[in-house]
Design an enzyme around this catalytic site. Structure first.
Site, PDB file in Angstrom:
ATOM      1  N   CYS A  76     -18.251 -17.715  35.571  1.00 32.93           N
ATOM      2  CA  CYS A  76     -16.958 -17.040  35.774  1.00 32.93           C
ATOM      3  C   CYS A  76     -16.363 -17.383  37.142  1.00 32.93           C
ATOM      4  O   CYS A  76     -15.923 -18.506  37.335  1.00 32.93           O
ATOM      5  CB  CYS A  76     -17.115 -15.544  35.522  1.00 32.93           C
ATOM      6  SG  CYS A  76     -15.549 -14.820  35.046  1.00 32.93           S
ATOM      7  N   HIS A 167     -20.003 -14.412  30.883  1.00 26.88           N
ATOM      8  CA  HIS A 167     -21.071 -13.756  31.658  1.00 26.88           C
ATOM      9  C   HIS A 167     -22.392 -13.737  30.881  1.00 26.88           C
ATOM     10  O   HIS A 167     -22.677 -12.749  30.201  1.00 26.88           O
ATOM     11  CB  HIS A 167     -20.642 -12.325  31.993  1.00 26.88           C
ATOM     12  CG  HIS A 167     -19.596 -12.252  33.053  1.00 26.88           C
ATOM     13  ND1 HIS A 167     -19.876 -11.978  34.371  1.00 26.88           N
ATOM     14  CD2 HIS A 167     -18.262 -12.467  32.987  1.00 26.88           C
ATOM     15  CE1 HIS A 167     -18.764 -12.005  35.080  1.00 26.88           C
ATOM     16  NE2 HIS A 167     -17.772 -12.294  34.259  1.00 26.88           N
ATOM     17  N   GLU A 169     -25.281 -13.161  31.878  1.00 27.24           N
ATOM     18  CA  GLU A 169     -26.207 -12.135  32.396  1.00 27.24           C
ATOM     19  C   GLU A 169     -25.931 -10.760  31.792  1.00 27.24           C
ATOM     20  O   GLU A 169     -26.711  -9.837  31.996  1.00 27.24           O
ATOM     21  CB  GLU A 169     -26.116 -12.072  33.933  1.00 27.24           C
ATOM     22  CG  GLU A 169     -24.868 -11.426  34.510  1.00 27.24           C
ATOM     23  CD  GLU A 169     -23.594 -12.261  34.381  1.00 27.24           C
ATOM     24  OE1 GLU A 169     -23.631 -13.357  33.781  1.00 27.24           O
ATOM     25  OE2 GLU A 169     -22.550 -11.792  34.874  1.00 27.24           O
TER      26      GLU A 169
END
Ligand code: GLN
Length: 187
Positions: A76, A167, A169
């Site tokens: 990002c 994202h 994560e």
């Protein structure tokens, strides 16, 4: 893990699941970079992260490490920062990847959403979380496009740099972190 701003703790816990506890450290200085076998540049605010990277000398250390072939996962805001050019704002990118980026491509209408992506090398679709996501609007000849969303490039790789507009994560599916581990193990 570059730990100036952004979703650092989520990235640390995802990376710890893949690399093991104790294998992940937070980077706040140029010296921290020199001992790393892989680097992660998280999402957050690219202007803020970029400014701190430059002020603390970490930008130059990352450029030097990637030049030695150390793998870098950029997500990002991280993707914005590894580019060669950014459409708007006062971000000074690191120029590690031959891409130009549209920083807030989905605008405020669509600040945050999830989408299923077909990813090159993955055997089943990947559900990606996009938050004020950028897109790659130009790729150089050595850039491998890994995923598109609505005709726009949202994941790509060039040599040691793996850049994602979303994202990884924030989901349970850690296949991108596993791919990153393979890149680290390959050097
Ligand atoms: N578009 C944001 C920026 O350029 C990044 C958003 C994010 O990392 N979630 O800073």
């Amino acid at each position: 893990m570059v730990a100036f701003q952004g979703d650092v703790s989520e990235h640390v816990s995802a990376a710890e699941q893949i690399f093991g506890k104790g294998a992940v450290s937070e980077i706040r200085s140029a010296e921290d970079v020199s001992t790393c076998q892989g680097l992660i540049l998280p999402g957050g605010e690219s202007t803020t992260i970029g400014r701190l990277l430059a002020q603390r000398g970490v930008a130059a250390a990352i450029v030097e490490a990637v030049g030695r072939g150390v793998p870098l996962l950029a997500t990002c805001a991280g993707l914005v920062l590894v580019s060669r050019g950014v459409d708007q704002g006062d971000v000074v990118p690191l120029g590690l990847m031959d891409i130009t980026v549209n920083r807030n491509a989905f605008g405020s209408q669509r600040e945050s959403f999830e989408a299923c992506l077909e990813v090159k090398g993955f055997d089943r679709p990947y559900r990606a979380v996009f938050i004020r996501a950028p897109v790659i609007d130009r790729c150089g000849p050595c850039v491998e496009v890994l995923a598109m969303f609505e005709g726009r490039t949202v994941a790509a790789r060039e040599g040691p740099v793996l850049a994602l507009a979303f994202h990884p994560e924030l989901t349970e599916d850690l296949r991108f972190h596993r791919l990153f581990r393979e890149m680290v193990e390959a050097i």
